[in-house]
Enzyme design. Sequence first.
Site, PDB file in Angstrom:
ATOM      1  N   LYS A   9       0.854  -1.345   0.086  1.00  0.00           N
ATOM      2  CA  LYS A   9       0.065  -0.152   0.070  1.00  0.00           C
ATOM      3  C   LYS A   9       0.958   1.146  -0.004  1.00  0.00           C
ATOM      4  O   LYS A   9       2.124   1.255   0.413  1.00  0.00           O
ATOM      5  CB  LYS A   9      -0.905  -0.178   1.201  1.00  0.00           C
ATOM      6  CG  LYS A   9      -1.900  -1.168   1.257  1.00  0.00           C
ATOM      7  CD  LYS A   9      -3.052  -1.042   2.392  1.00  0.00           C
ATOM      8  CE  LYS A   9      -4.006  -2.188   2.317  1.00  0.00           C
ATOM      9  NZ  LYS A   9      -5.059  -2.045   3.234  1.00  0.00           N
ATOM     10  N   TYR A  49     -12.268  -1.982  -4.014  1.00  0.00           N
ATOM     11  CA  TYR A  49     -12.968  -2.073  -2.636  1.00  0.00           C
ATOM     12  C   TYR A  49     -14.694  -2.144  -2.333  1.00  0.00           C
ATOM     13  O   TYR A  49     -15.185  -1.794  -1.326  1.00  0.00           O
ATOM     14  CB  TYR A  49     -12.140  -0.916  -1.515  1.00  0.00           C
ATOM     15  CG  TYR A  49     -11.088  -1.419  -0.968  1.00  0.00           C
ATOM     16  CD1 TYR A  49     -10.851  -2.693  -0.472  1.00  0.00           C
ATOM     17  CD2 TYR A  49      -9.768  -0.508  -1.508  1.00  0.00           C
ATOM     18  CE1 TYR A  49      -9.526  -2.793  -0.053  1.00  0.00           C
ATOM     19  CE2 TYR A  49      -8.638  -0.975  -1.067  1.00  0.00           C
ATOM     20  CZ  TYR A  49      -8.472  -2.212  -0.057  1.00  0.00           C
ATOM     21  OH  TYR A  49      -7.384  -2.500   0.196  1.00  0.00           O
ATOM     22  N   ASN A 112      -2.501  -0.138   6.631  1.00  0.00           N
ATOM     23  CA  ASN A 112      -1.655  -1.057   7.346  1.00  0.00           C
ATOM     24  C   ASN A 112      -0.809  -1.774   6.341  1.00  0.00           C
ATOM     25  O   ASN A 112      -0.547  -3.137   6.535  1.00  0.00           O
ATOM     26  CB  ASN A 112      -2.859  -2.044   7.847  1.00  0.00           C
ATOM     27  CG  ASN A 112      -3.793  -2.442   6.637  1.00  0.00           C
ATOM     28  OD1 ASN A 112      -3.736  -1.724   5.487  1.00  0.00           O
ATOM     29  ND2 ASN A 112      -4.801  -3.306   7.256  1.00  0.00           N
ATOM     30  N   HIS A 115      -1.991  -5.595   1.727  1.00  0.00           N
ATOM     31  CA  HIS A 115      -3.505  -6.165   1.322  1.00  0.00           C
ATOM     32  C   HIS A 115      -3.263  -7.691   1.001  1.00  0.00           C
ATOM     33  O   HIS A 115      -2.524  -7.914   0.332  1.00  0.00           O
ATOM     34  CB  HIS A 115      -4.071  -5.346   0.366  1.00  0.00           C
ATOM     35  CG  HIS A 115      -5.360  -5.944  -0.035  1.00  0.00           C
ATOM     36  ND1 HIS A 115      -6.756  -5.776   0.622  1.00  0.00           N
ATOM     37  CD2 HIS A 115      -5.756  -6.670  -1.306  1.00  0.00           C
ATOM     38  CE1 HIS A 115      -7.575  -6.544   0.027  1.00  0.00           C
ATOM     39  NE2 HIS A 115      -7.189  -6.987  -1.114  1.00  0.00           N
ATOM     40  N   GLU A 126     -10.193  -9.843  -7.665  1.00  0.00           N
ATOM     41  CA  GLU A 126      -9.047  -8.968  -7.376  1.00  0.00           C
ATOM     42  C   GLU A 126      -7.728  -9.270  -8.457  1.00  0.00           C
ATOM     43  O   GLU A 126      -7.323  -8.298  -8.764  1.00  0.00           O
ATOM     44  CB  GLU A 126      -8.484  -9.044  -5.944  1.00  0.00           C
ATOM     45  CG  GLU A 126      -9.291  -8.434  -4.975  1.00  0.00           C
ATOM     46  CD  GLU A 126      -8.883  -8.462  -3.803  1.00  0.00           C
ATOM     47  OE1 GLU A 126      -7.762  -9.174  -3.326  1.00  0.00           O
ATOM     48  OE2 GLU A 126      -9.574  -7.943  -2.851  1.00  0.00           O
TER      49      GLU A 126
HETATM   50  P1  CMP Z   1      -7.451  -4.673   3.510  1.00  0.00           P
HETATM   51  O1  CMP Z   1      -6.901  -5.940   3.730  1.00  0.00           O
HETATM   52  O2  CMP Z   1      -6.857  -3.911   2.295  1.00  0.00           O
HETATM   53  O3  CMP Z   1      -9.165  -4.670   3.380  1.00  0.00           O
HETATM   54  C1  CMP Z   1     -10.038  -3.605   3.589  1.00  0.00           C
HETATM   55  C2  CMP Z   1      -9.267  -2.232   4.129  1.00  0.00           C
HETATM   56  O4  CMP Z   1      -9.991  -1.584   5.019  1.00  0.00           O
HETATM   57  C3  CMP Z   1      -8.153  -2.942   5.295  1.00  0.00           C
HETATM   58  O5  CMP Z   1      -7.119  -3.579   4.799  1.00  0.00           O
HETATM   59  C4  CMP Z   1      -7.873  -1.613   6.069  1.00  0.00           C
HETATM   60  O6  CMP Z   1      -6.959  -0.845   5.278  1.00  0.00           O
HETATM   61  C5  CMP Z   1      -9.445  -1.013   6.115  1.00  0.00           C
HETATM   62  N1  CMP Z   1     -10.130  -0.977   7.137  1.00  0.00           N
HETATM   63  C6  CMP Z   1     -10.669  -1.936   7.609  1.00  0.00           C
HETATM   64  N2  CMP Z   1     -11.158  -1.735   8.805  1.00  0.00           N
HETATM   65  C7  CMP Z   1     -11.217  -0.624   8.988  1.00  0.00           C
HETATM   66  C8  CMP Z   1     -11.627   0.452   9.917  1.00  0.00           C
HETATM   67  N3  CMP Z   1     -12.239   0.094  11.012  1.00  0.00           N
HETATM   68  N4  CMP Z   1     -11.283   1.602  10.028  1.00  0.00           N
HETATM   69  C9  CMP Z   1     -10.432   2.104   8.752  1.00  0.00           C
HETATM   70  N5  CMP Z   1     -10.028   1.240   7.839  1.00  0.00           N
HETATM   71  C10 CMP Z   1     -10.421  -0.036   7.785  1.00  0.00           C
END
Ligand code: CMP
Length: 132
Positions: A9, A49, A112, A115, A126
């Site tokens: 990311k 998403y 984070n 993904h 995806e």
């Molecule tokens: P990802 O695995 O990319 O899948 C969906 C993404 O949404 C997740 O990682 C986070 O980056 C984001 N995400 C999931 N839960 C939350 C949350 N409670 N608040 C903000 N972002 C979130």
Amino acid sequence: MEKTLAIIKPDAVKKRVIGKIIQRIEDEGFEILKMKMVHLSQDEAKRFYYVHKDKPFYNSLTEFMSSGRIVVLLLEGEEAIKHWREVMGATDPAQAKPGTLRREFGFSIERNAVHGSDSPQTAEFEIQFFFK
Ligand code: CMP
């Protein structure tokens, strides 16, 4: 053998840890079948998403995912989906186990670092999204 989609990311790209993350992918035994760097528009991030369209974080997440370049990888391995999710760790870096990528490189539940597809159906969508 199974395939999964991995994304490094924008936060991890800005932190200059692409190399460390790819090294970990190779050390874990995944085969990297395809890889590219892209900069999504927010509309593209919204399409990617789409399953989260009703979540309160949808706008902020797609804004973040289109805030800079990302690295997209098509990985293959035994139980690749589950394996990659274990290597990433919990969505929230604060909850992720030591040694996982999100614990090491993630900043927040949104920023984070990485993904991964969460099911065979999602992986199919995806992978098609980025590598059709
Ligand atoms: P990802 O695995 O990319 O899948 C969906 C993404 O949404 C997740 O990682 C986070 O980056 C984001 N995400 C999931 N839960 C939350 C949350 N409670 N608040 C903000 N972002 C979130």
